[in-house]
Design an enzyme around this catalytic site. Sequence first.
Site, mmCIF file in Angstrom:
data_model
loop_
_atom_site.group_PDB
_atom_site.id
_atom_site.type_symbol
_atom_site.label_atom_id
_atom_site.label_comp_id
_atom_site.label_asym_id
_atom_site.label_seq_id
_atom_site.Cartn_x
_atom_site.Cartn_y
_atom_site.Cartn_z
ATOM 1 N N GLY A 37 0.822 -1.214 0.000
ATOM 2 C CA GLY A 37 0.000 0.000 0.000
ATOM 3 C C GLY A 37 0.850 1.256 0.000
ATOM 4 O O GLY A 37 2.077 1.195 -0.033
ATOM 5 N N ASP A 57 -0.011 -5.434 10.976
ATOM 6 C CA ASP A 57 -0.099 -6.628 10.128
ATOM 7 C C ASP A 57 -1.283 -7.461 10.634
ATOM 8 O O ASP A 57 -1.218 -8.006 11.746
ATOM 9 C CB ASP A 57 1.226 -7.406 10.250
ATOM 10 C CG ASP A 57 1.203 -8.715 9.472
ATOM 11 O OD1 ASP A 57 0.122 -9.131 8.997
ATOM 12 O OD2 ASP A 57 2.285 -9.327 9.339
ATOM 13 N N ILE A 62 -5.547 -8.843 16.157
ATOM 14 C CA ILE A 62 -5.990 -7.458 15.959
ATOM 15 C C ILE A 62 -6.620 -6.924 17.248
ATOM 16 O O ILE A 62 -7.614 -7.477 17.728
ATOM 17 C CB ILE A 62 -7.025 -7.362 14.807
ATOM 18 C CG1 ILE A 62 -6.429 -7.925 13.505
ATOM 19 C CG2 ILE A 62 -7.510 -5.932 14.608
ATOM 20 C CD1 ILE A 62 -7.447 -8.126 12.391
ATOM 21 N N GLY A 103 -12.674 -13.503 13.603
ATOM 22 C CA GLY A 103 -12.738 -13.586 15.065
ATOM 23 C C GLY A 103 -13.168 -12.254 15.654
ATOM 24 O O GLY A 103 -13.994 -12.197 16.583
ATOM 25 N N TYR A 146 -1.872 -17.251 -3.911
ATOM 26 C CA TYR A 146 -2.958 -16.267 -3.835
ATOM 27 C C TYR A 146 -4.313 -16.965 -3.996
ATOM 28 O O TYR A 146 -5.230 -16.768 -3.198
ATOM 29 C CB TYR A 146 -2.736 -15.230 -4.932
ATOM 30 C CG TYR A 146 -3.762 -14.130 -5.039
ATOM 31 C CD1 TYR A 146 -3.844 -13.118 -4.078
ATOM 32 C CD2 TYR A 146 -4.636 -14.067 -6.129
ATOM 33 C CE1 TYR A 146 -4.761 -12.083 -4.198
ATOM 34 C CE2 TYR A 146 -5.554 -13.037 -6.255
ATOM 35 C CZ TYR A 146 -5.618 -12.047 -5.292
ATOM 36 O OH TYR A 146 -6.524 -11.021 -5.418
HETATM 37 P P1 NAD Z 1 -3.339 -3.288 -3.018
HETATM 38 O O1 NAD Z 1 -2.047 -4.026 -2.995
HETATM 39 O O2 NAD Z 1 -3.358 -1.910 -3.551
HETATM 40 O O3 NAD Z 1 -3.976 -3.241 -1.567
HETATM 41 C C1 NAD Z 1 -3.811 -4.251 -0.609
HETATM 42 C C2 NAD Z 1 -3.485 -3.580 0.717
HETATM 43 O O4 NAD Z 1 -3.385 -4.587 1.740
HETATM 44 C C3 NAD Z 1 -2.141 -2.850 0.699
HETATM 45 O O5 NAD Z 1 -2.301 -1.534 1.207
HETATM 46 C C4 NAD Z 1 -1.245 -3.693 1.600
HETATM 47 O O6 NAD Z 1 -0.226 -2.958 2.221
HETATM 48 C C5 NAD Z 1 -2.269 -4.277 2.565
HETATM 49 N N1 NAD Z 1 -1.836 -5.512 3.222
HETATM 50 C C6 NAD Z 1 -1.350 -6.644 2.643
HETATM 51 N N2 NAD Z 1 -1.061 -7.552 3.582
HETATM 52 C C7 NAD Z 1 -1.384 -7.005 4.787
HETATM 53 C C8 NAD Z 1 -1.316 -7.446 6.126
HETATM 54 N N3 NAD Z 1 -0.857 -8.662 6.434
HETATM 55 N N4 NAD Z 1 -1.739 -6.621 7.109
HETATM 56 C C9 NAD Z 1 -2.213 -5.386 6.830
HETATM 57 N N5 NAD Z 1 -2.296 -4.907 5.566
HETATM 58 C C10 NAD Z 1 -1.877 -5.702 4.564
HETATM 59 O O7 NAD Z 1 -4.376 -4.219 -3.813
HETATM 60 P P2 NAD Z 1 -5.892 -3.944 -4.210
HETATM 61 O O8 NAD Z 1 -6.026 -4.085 -5.669
HETATM 62 O O9 NAD Z 1 -6.408 -2.745 -3.548
HETATM 63 O O10 NAD Z 1 -6.596 -5.242 -3.586
HETATM 64 C C11 NAD Z 1 -7.367 -5.163 -2.395
HETATM 65 C C12 NAD Z 1 -8.103 -6.464 -2.172
HETATM 66 O O11 NAD Z 1 -8.985 -6.727 -3.262
HETATM 67 C C13 NAD Z 1 -7.174 -7.670 -2.050
HETATM 68 O O12 NAD Z 1 -7.658 -8.526 -1.041
HETATM 69 C C14 NAD Z 1 -7.294 -8.347 -3.397
HETATM 70 O O13 NAD Z 1 -7.088 -9.728 -3.307
HETATM 71 C C15 NAD Z 1 -8.734 -8.019 -3.800
HETATM 72 N N6 NAD Z 1 -8.889 -8.021 -5.269
HETATM 73 C C16 NAD Z 1 -8.475 -6.971 -6.021
HETATM 74 C C17 NAD Z 1 -8.645 -7.025 -7.413
HETATM 75 C C18 NAD Z 1 -8.267 -5.870 -8.307
HETATM 76 O O14 NAD Z 1 -8.457 -5.972 -9.520
HETATM 77 N N7 NAD Z 1 -7.774 -4.760 -7.815
HETATM 78 C C19 NAD Z 1 -9.207 -8.157 -8.007
HETATM 79 C C20 NAD Z 1 -9.572 -9.208 -7.189
HETATM 80 C C21 NAD Z 1 -9.442 -9.126 -5.812
#
Ligand code: NAD
Length: 315
Positions: A37, A57, A62, A103, A146
Site C-alpha cells: 500500500g 499486520d 488485531i 474472530g 494467492y
Molecule cells: P493493493 O495491494 O493496492 O492493496 C492491498 C493492501 O493490503 C495494501 O495496502 C497492503 O499494504 C495491505 N496488506 C497486505 N497484507 C497485509 C497485512 N498482512 N496486514 C495489513 N495490511 C496488509 O491491492 P488492491 O487491488 O487494492 O486489492 C485489495 C483487495 O482486493 C485484495 O484482497 C485483493 O485480493 C482483492 N482483489 C483486487 C482485485 C483488483 O483488480 N484490484 C481483483 C480481485 C481481488
Amino acid sequence: MPRALVTGGAGFLGSHLCEKLLENGWEVVAMDNLITGDLRNIAHLMERPDFEFRRHDVSQYIHLSGPLDGVFHFASPASPVDYIQVPIQTMKVGAQGTHNCLGLALARNARFLLASTSEVYGDPLEHPQKETYNGNVSTLTTRGVYDEAKRYAEALTMAYHRHHGVETRIVRIFNTYGPRMRLDDGRVLPDFARRALSGQPLRVHGDGSQTRSFCYVDDLIEGIWRLFQSDEVLPVNIGNPHEITILEFAEHVQRAVGSELPIEFGELPEGDPKKRQPDITKARTLLGWEPKVGLEEGLKRAIESFRERLSETVS
Ligand code: NAD
Ligand code: UDP
C-alpha cells in the site's frame, strides 16, 4: 455513527472503500502494514475526525477497542508480481488474516465482508464464470499462493457464518482499475501506462490473445457497498463483463495516452488464465447493480491520475 474496520485501507481498493464509507456517514479505521500500500492513497483523509489509520499486520492478533459494525477484509497483495515476491505473507493474510478478522467480527457482532477474487476460478474451463463454477486452480503454480489463500478465506468465512452465525458477505472481484493503483505493481494497466507515459514500448505477455474484463473502481465500490447491505451470504461476482484481449487493451491504452510506441511481445507467465469474464446476472438481479463507466472514460480518468503520480515522483 456506525464504525468500520477496513483492512488494506491504504491500498488501491481499500482507500476508495474508506471514502465510500465516510461519504455514507460511517466512521472508519483503516488498518494496513503498507506491504503493497501507499499512505498517499489516504493522505487526504488523515485530518478527518471520523477517520483513523493504524499500521498493523492483520496476520497478527488485531486489537481494536470501541464499537464495531463492519469489518471489510481487503488486506492482501493483489498483483501477480507482488504476491510472487511475498508468497508466504500472501498465504498468511488470506489464512490467519482472514481468521483474525472473522474472530474480531464474531467477538463484536459486526458484519464481515471478504474481498475475494475471480482467481478462485483459476484458468477457467467455464466461460463466462458464474458463481456456481468451482474453478480450475493449480496449487503448484506461482499463482497458487494467492488463489488457494482466497479459496481458504471463502471456506473459513462460510464456516464462521454457519458455525458461529456471523453475518458474512463474499465479493468475487474481477480485474479492477483506476486512480491509486501503484505504478510499479506489475498489473497490466499500470505497467502499460507507466511505459507509455515514459516513452517506452508496451510489453504484452504471450501473443496477447488472453482475455480480461476490466471494471472501473467507482463501479466496483458501488457494487460492494450494495452487497454489504444485502442479505446474500453466498459469493457474488462484481466486475465488468466487457471482455477484450490484452492486445486490444494495449491498443486502448496507447490511444488514451496518445502514444505511437510499438508493442513488444514477451513470455506468458506460468498459470496466466487464458480467459476471464464475469457472469454478473446475480449482481444485476439481487443488487440491481451493473457497471456504468465504459473503458474509454475509465482509462481517461485512470491515466490522468497516473500522470499526476509520475510527475510527483519526478519532482
Ligand atoms: P493493493 O495491494 O493496492 O492493496 C492491498 C493492501 O493490503 C495494501 O495496502 C497492503 O499494504 C495491505 N496488506 C497486505 N497484507 C497485509 C497485512 N498482512 N496486514 C495489513 N495490511 C496488509 O491491492 P488492491 O487491488 O487494492 O486489492 C485489495 C483487495 O482486493 C485484495 O484482497 C485483493 O485480493 C482483492 N482483489 C483486487 C482485485 C483488483 O483488480 N484490484 C481483483 C480481485 C481481488
Ligand atoms: N500483462 C501483460 N503485460 C504486462 C502486465 C500484464 O501482457 O506488463 C498481462 C498478464 O500476463 C495477464 C493480463 O495482462 O494476461 C492481466 O494481468 P494482471 O497482472 O493485470 O492481472 P491478472 O493476470 O491477475 O488478471
